[in-house]
Every structure is written in C-alpha cells, then in structure tokens.
Design a protein around this motif. Structure first.
Motif, PDB file in Angstrom:
ATOM      1  N   THR A 256       1.800  -0.464  -1.375  1.00 60.67           N
ATOM      2  CA  THR A 256       1.417   0.925  -1.569  1.00 60.67           C
ATOM      3  C   THR A 256      -0.097   0.938  -1.731  1.00 60.67           C
ATOM      4  OG1 THR A 256       3.515   1.550  -2.622  1.00 60.67           O
ATOM      5  CG2 THR A 256       1.608   2.942  -3.073  1.00 60.67           C
ATOM      6  N   PHE A 257      -0.783   1.828  -1.019  1.00 59.26           N
ATOM      7  CA  PHE A 257      -2.243   1.802  -1.069  1.00 59.26           C
ATOM      8  C   PHE A 257      -2.810   3.205  -0.939  1.00 59.26           C
ATOM      9  CE2 PHE A 257      -0.915   1.266   3.283  1.00 59.26           C
ATOM     10  CZ  PHE A 257      -1.860   1.883   4.088  1.00 59.26           C
ATOM     11  N   GLU A 258      -4.029   3.383  -1.417  1.00 57.70           N
ATOM     12  CA  GLU A 258      -4.722   4.674  -1.399  1.00 57.70           C
ATOM     13  C   GLU A 258      -5.951   4.560  -0.513  1.00 57.70           C
ATOM     14  OE1 GLU A 258      -7.206   7.626  -4.474  1.00 57.70           O
ATOM     15  OE2 GLU A 258      -5.878   6.045  -5.265  1.00 57.70           O
ATOM     16  N   ILE A 259      -6.127   5.559   0.351  1.00 51.31           N
ATOM     17  CA  ILE A 259      -7.288   5.582   1.236  1.00 51.31           C
ATOM     18  C   ILE A 259      -8.022   6.907   1.096  1.00 51.31           C
ATOM     19  CG2 ILE A 259      -6.302   4.015   2.963  1.00 51.31           C
ATOM     20  CD1 ILE A 259      -5.769   6.615   4.665  1.00 51.31           C
ATOM     21  N   THR A 260      -9.310   6.907   1.441  1.00 53.09           N
ATOM     22  CA  THR A 260     -10.059   8.143   1.579  1.00 53.09           C
ATOM     23  C   THR A 260      -9.795   8.714   2.969  1.00 53.09           C
ATOM     24  OG1 THR A 260     -12.026   7.102   2.532  1.00 53.09           O
ATOM     25  CG2 THR A 260     -11.860   7.159   0.109  1.00 53.09           C
ATOM     26  N   ARG A 261     -10.234   9.946   3.209  1.00 55.15           N
ATOM     27  CA  ARG A 261     -10.058  10.531   4.545  1.00 55.15           C
ATOM     28  C   ARG A 261     -10.890   9.793   5.593  1.00 55.15           C
ATOM     29  NH1 ARG A 261      -6.996  15.186   5.268  1.00 55.15           N
ATOM     30  NH2 ARG A 261      -5.790  15.510   3.368  1.00 55.15           N
ATOM     31  N   ALA A 262     -11.861   9.004   5.144  1.00 56.59           N
ATOM     32  CA  ALA A 262     -12.634   8.186   6.077  1.00 56.59           C
ATOM     33  C   ALA A 262     -11.936   6.861   6.363  1.00 56.59           C
ATOM     34  CB  ALA A 262     -14.033   7.927   5.518  1.00 56.59           C
ATOM     35  N   GLY A 263     -10.763   6.641   5.742  1.00 55.75           N
ATOM     36  CA  GLY A 263     -10.008   5.431   5.983  1.00 55.75           C
ATOM     37  C   GLY A 263     -10.393   4.254   5.110  1.00 55.75           C
ATOM     38  N   ARG A 264     -11.207   4.495   4.080  1.00 60.73           N
ATOM     39  CA  ARG A 264     -11.627   3.400   3.200  1.00 60.73           C
ATOM     40  C   ARG A 264     -10.547   3.117   2.165  1.00 60.73           C
ATOM     41  NH1 ARG A 264     -14.693   2.820  -1.597  1.00 60.73           N
ATOM     42  NH2 ARG A 264     -14.960   5.086  -1.733  1.00 60.73           N
ATOM     43  N   LEU A 265     -10.175   1.862   2.014  1.00 60.77           N
ATOM     44  CA  LEU A 265      -9.178   1.447   1.040  1.00 60.77           C
ATOM     45  C   LEU A 265      -9.801   1.430  -0.348  1.00 60.77           C
ATOM     46  CD1 LEU A 265      -6.276   0.232   0.629  1.00 60.77           C
ATOM     47  CD2 LEU A 265      -7.355  -2.007   0.814  1.00 60.77           C
ATOM     48  N   VAL A 266      -9.204   2.177  -1.305  1.00 62.72           N
ATOM     49  CA  VAL A 266      -9.775   2.245  -2.653  1.00 62.72           C
ATOM     50  C   VAL A 266      -8.828   1.712  -3.728  1.00 62.72           C
ATOM     51  CG1 VAL A 266     -11.317   4.161  -2.102  1.00 62.72           C
ATOM     52  CG2 VAL A 266      -9.010   4.652  -2.937  1.00 62.72           C
ATOM     53  N   TRP A 267      -7.549   1.509  -3.395  1.00 62.26           N
ATOM     54  CA  TRP A 267      -6.572   0.960  -4.358  1.00 62.26           C
ATOM     55  C   TRP A 267      -5.387   0.421  -3.576  1.00 62.26           C
ATOM     56  CZ3 TRP A 267      -1.425   2.125  -5.407  1.00 62.26           C
ATOM     57  CH2 TRP A 267      -0.891   1.577  -6.578  1.00 62.26           C
ATOM     58  N   GLN A 268      -4.811  -0.688  -4.088  1.00 58.02           N
ATOM     59  CA  GLN A 268      -3.676  -1.276  -3.382  1.00 58.02           C
ATOM     60  C   GLN A 268      -2.801  -2.055  -4.355  1.00 58.02           C
ATOM     61  OE1 GLN A 268      -3.581  -3.021   0.836  1.00 58.02           O
ATOM     62  NE2 GLN A 268      -4.130  -4.783  -0.407  1.00 58.02           N
ATOM     63  N   TRP A 269      -1.486  -1.999  -4.115  1.00 58.51           N
ATOM     64  CA  TRP A 269      -0.504  -2.748  -4.899  1.00 58.51           C
ATOM     65  C   TRP A 269       0.481  -3.358  -3.923  1.00 58.51           C
ATOM     66  CZ3 TRP A 269       4.695  -0.872  -6.782  1.00 58.51           C
ATOM     67  CH2 TRP A 269       5.280  -1.800  -7.680  1.00 58.51           C
ATOM     68  N   ALA A 270       0.610  -4.684  -3.965  1.00 56.65           N
ATOM     69  CA  ALA A 270       1.534  -5.399  -3.084  1.00 56.65           C
ATOM     70  C   ALA A 270       2.535  -6.153  -3.952  1.00 56.65           C
ATOM     71  CB  ALA A 270       0.775  -6.359  -2.170  1.00 56.65           C
ATOM     72  N   PRO A 271       3.658  -5.510  -4.322  1.00 58.10           N
ATOM     73  CA  PRO A 271       4.645  -6.147  -5.204  1.00 58.10           C
ATOM     74  C   PRO A 271       5.472  -7.194  -4.457  1.00 58.10           C
ATOM     75  CG  PRO A 271       5.471  -4.040  -4.464  1.00 58.10           C
ATOM     76  CD  PRO A 271       4.085  -4.162  -3.900  1.00 58.10           C
ATOM     77  N   PRO A 272       6.235  -8.009  -5.190  1.00 55.72           N
ATOM     78  CA  PRO A 272       7.069  -9.033  -4.539  1.00 55.72           C
ATOM     79  C   PRO A 272       8.393  -8.475  -4.028  1.00 55.72           C
ATOM     80  CG  PRO A 272       7.241  -9.241  -6.906  1.00 55.72           C
ATOM     81  CD  PRO A 272       6.217  -8.159  -6.660  1.00 55.72           C
ATOM     82  N   PHE A 273       8.412  -7.201  -3.636  1.00 55.48           N
ATOM     83  CA  PHE A 273       9.599  -6.559  -3.063  1.00 55.48           C
ATOM     84  C   PHE A 273       9.122  -5.425  -2.179  1.00 55.48           C
ATOM     85  CE2 PHE A 273       8.784  -4.894  -7.347  1.00 55.48           C
ATOM     86  CZ  PHE A 273       8.574  -3.550  -7.088  1.00 55.48           C
ATOM     87  N   ASP A 274      10.006  -4.897  -1.358  1.00 56.08           N
ATOM     88  CA  ASP A 274       9.626  -3.778  -0.492  1.00 56.08           C
ATOM     89  C   ASP A 274       9.532  -2.501  -1.323  1.00 56.08           C
ATOM     90  OD1 ASP A 274       9.550  -5.335   1.741  1.00 56.08           O
ATOM     91  OD2 ASP A 274      11.427  -4.621   2.608  1.00 56.08           O
ATOM     92  N   PRO A 275       8.353  -1.910  -1.482  1.00 55.23           N
ATOM     93  CA  PRO A 275       8.259  -0.621  -2.177  1.00 55.23           C
ATOM     94  C   PRO A 275       8.843   0.464  -1.292  1.00 55.23           C
ATOM     95  CG  PRO A 275       6.137  -1.195  -1.237  1.00 55.23           C
ATOM     96  CD  PRO A 275       7.042  -2.352  -0.953  1.00 55.23           C
ATOM     97  N   MET A 276       9.695   1.324  -1.858  1.00 57.83           N
ATOM     98  CA  MET A 276      10.409   2.279  -1.026  1.00 57.83           C
ATOM     99  C   MET A 276       9.697   3.629  -0.915  1.00 57.83           C
ATOM    100  SD  MET A 276      12.789   0.647   0.350  1.00 57.83           S
ATOM    101  CE  MET A 276      13.659   2.000   1.109  1.00 57.83           C
ATOM    102  N   ARG A 277       9.743   4.447  -1.955  1.00 55.82           N
ATOM    103  CA  ARG A 277       9.167   5.787  -1.840  1.00 55.82           C
ATOM    104  C   ARG A 277       8.335   6.039  -3.092  1.00 55.82           C
ATOM    105  NH1 ARG A 277      13.758   9.309   1.392  1.00 55.82           N
ATOM    106  NH2 ARG A 277      11.918  10.143   2.369  1.00 55.82           N
ATOM    107  N   SER A 278       7.238   5.283  -3.193  1.00 57.48           N
ATOM    108  CA  SER A 278       6.363   5.390  -4.365  1.00 57.48           C
ATOM    109  C   SER A 278       5.763   6.792  -4.451  1.00 57.48           C
ATOM    110  CB  SER A 278       5.238   4.359  -4.281  1.00 57.48           C
ATOM    111  OG  SER A 278       5.750   3.054  -4.142  1.00 57.48           O
TER     112      SER A 278
END
Length: 325
Positions: A256-278
């Motif tokens: 699950t990750f957050e981007i700006t409208r310019a496409g810049r990555l500003v936050w990310q979480w990669a858990p040890p399972f498939d995140p479904m509908r965060s």
C-alpha cells in the motif's frame, strides 16, 4: 481484522471478527463487512456482533456500505442468475430496495460473453456524495444514486435510485477495473471519478496497472498514474486523500503506498501478506479512535537505490495458468 498506524503497528483489533472481504470502520466505531457465508455482518468496537443479514438467494460479495439513511447496501451474486443484484437492507433485515442488474445491463454484454455464469462481477458500490454536477443541475449524479464497477463488463456506471435506470457509464480503456469512487466535495478533483484500472491483459505486454481520474461530464481521462513497477492484475483499490494525494493498494503487488499527483512516492508499506482493501482513516474518524493517544510516526528511509517492484510484474505465469502439484 485490525487498525494499524502508519508505521504498521496495531492500534486496535477485532480478533473474533469473521469477515472475508470488504471491511469498513463506521463513524460510531463499528466494523461492517462481508461475512463468512452468504451475508454481511457488523461488530461493535469491542468485537460483539450487533447486526447480521443473510441473503436468501445467493451470497454477498466484494462490497458493503452504510447509507446516509442508516440502511445497508451490498452486492449479491444470485444462486441461479449470471447478473449480480444490489440490495438495500434495513436494520430489521428487510429488503427495502432491490436492483436486478440484468434488466439494465444486457445491452452492455458482448455477444461472446453470453453463456458466462458471471456476466457482471460487480466489485464496488458507492453512494454518490454531494457534488458540483448535481448542484449545477445534472440529475444523473443526484446524491444517493449508486456508482458501481462491473469488472467483467470493463465498465463503471451510475444507477438512479428512483428509476433504477443507468444514467451514466464509462468504459474507455478499462480492463477488469476496481473501486470506482466519486471524489467528495472539499477534496482536490471533487466530482471526478477515480478508479483502479487493473489492465489484466497487460500481463502479456507492459505489465502495468493504472489509476485513472475521469471527468464524468466530458467522459474522458484527465489524469493517470502508471509505473513500470506497479501491477496488480486483480483486486486493488485507491483512495483520494484530503491533501490531494492518492493512497493505492496494489494487492497482488504486495504493498500500500501514497503518491502525489506528480507521481512522487511519499509513503509505503509492504507487509508480509497481500494487502486487500486498505483504507486510511483520520485520527478522529470515530470516538474510540479520538480517545487513543496519537501514535508516534517514525520516518523510515529506504536504502539508496531501493525500489519496490510489484510481485506480479515478474510472475512468469498468469494465476489462471498455475497448477499446484
């Protein structure tokens, strides 16, 4: 089922909740979701079951929402019908509104799909919020109408709650999309429609999913996010944030990750399972969250040169082609 802070730490959990799909935190602290079995279920903050509805023909799947009037809407796959239904149920478990999609969606079904037992495969429903289009006199987007995504038809559409007619639809460039949402008033891009375009067939091409922002009046895409490392051929959701950024869950990509409208990555979480509908909730979304101490957010810097590549970008066989031996 649990709530985590932005460093991935659990701040509250429902260990006894039996929810298999969509879960929504309501403004009173209750948890509403798709239950195991054929219906939908609601638990209070302490994990006690307080309400349940069980479908008598078919089963609830993919999405459930609580309407402004207190009723609940969910998607139903009938036992003996290839077209999904949409049900509105009151607190007594009585069906007060029903929409049988086959009555309206048959013209959108391609000839080669007839015979498929799952012709629509709806995967999201939204009660339209207040919006500028209706304020300007466009009755198609009356607040309370329903915005629905039909994955198998590669189409999103609006249903008029009063007439049960399709008042608007869009399918340009869509491939097995999820999570069509009209952006609320007060958010950047209000009135536009965001969706997660899986682009399933791109597995054999560039392997890229996209996030699309659609102007429903001009019926065209205004903005798109894509990246060579972003691909979830199934599932996935996006959420517009008050600051204008977009929160994206790449389910098959594992993050699950957050981007700006310019496409810049500003936050990310990669858990040890498939995140479904965060889904991100404000600290004051419900009284119980507001009473918790605000969590300390620790900045995590990735190593130089680090870049997350979604797992399905380098999967060598489509999931439907895999066999377990």
């Amino acid at each position: 089922m649990c709530i985590r802070d932005r460093n991935g730490r659990v701040v509250h959990r429902w260990p006894e909740a039996r929810i298999k799909s969509r879960a929504r935190l309501l403004e009173d602290g209750s948890l509403l979701g798709i239950a195991l079995g054929r219906g939908v279920v609601e638990y209070d903050w302490d994990g006690n079951e307080v309400w349940r509805y069980t479908a008598d023909n078919g089963f609830a799947h993919h999405d459930v929402i609580r309407l402004a009037n207190g009723n609940t809407v969910t998607l139903i796959r009938p036992d003996d019908e290839p077209f999904d239904e949409v049900l509105e149920v009151d607190r007594d478990g009585e069906v007060v509104w029903r929409w049988q999609s086959g009555d309206s969606l048959k013209p959108f079904v391609p000839q080669e799909m007839w015979g498929n037992k799952d012709l629509t495969h709806m995967n999201s429903v939204q009660e339209l919020p207040a919006n500028r289009w209706y304020d300007q006199g466009d009755e198609r987007f009356r607040p309370g109408n329903l915005l629905i995504s039909a994955r198998e038809l590669d189409r999103v559409f609006v249903i008029d709650k009063q007439t049960r007619e399709v008042t608007w639809s869009f399918n340009t460039g869509l491939q097995k999309q999820h999570e069509s949402l009209m952006v609320e008033t007060g958010f950047p891009g209000d009135g536009h429609i965001l969706l997660f375009n899986n682009r399933t067939r791109s597995f054999y091409e560039d392997r890229q999913s996209t996030i699309e922002e659609i102007d429903p009046i001009q019926n065209r895409t205004l903005w798109q996010y894509r990246s060579a490392g972003f691909h979830s051929p199934t599932s996935g959701v996006q959420q517009p944030l008050p600051n204008g950024n977009i929160l994206i869950t790449s389910t098959r990509g594992g993050r699950t990750f957050e981007i700006t409208r310019a496409g810049r990555l500003v936050w990310q979480w990669a858990p040890p399972f498939d995140p479904m509908r965060s889904h991100r909730y404000s600290y004051s979304h419900c009284p119980q969250l507001a009473e918790l101490d605000r969590p300390v957010e620790n900045r995590v810097e990735p190593a130089d040169g680090y870049r997350h590549i979604d797992r399905d970008v380098y999967r060598f066989a489509g999931r439907a082609l895999l066999q377990q031996i």
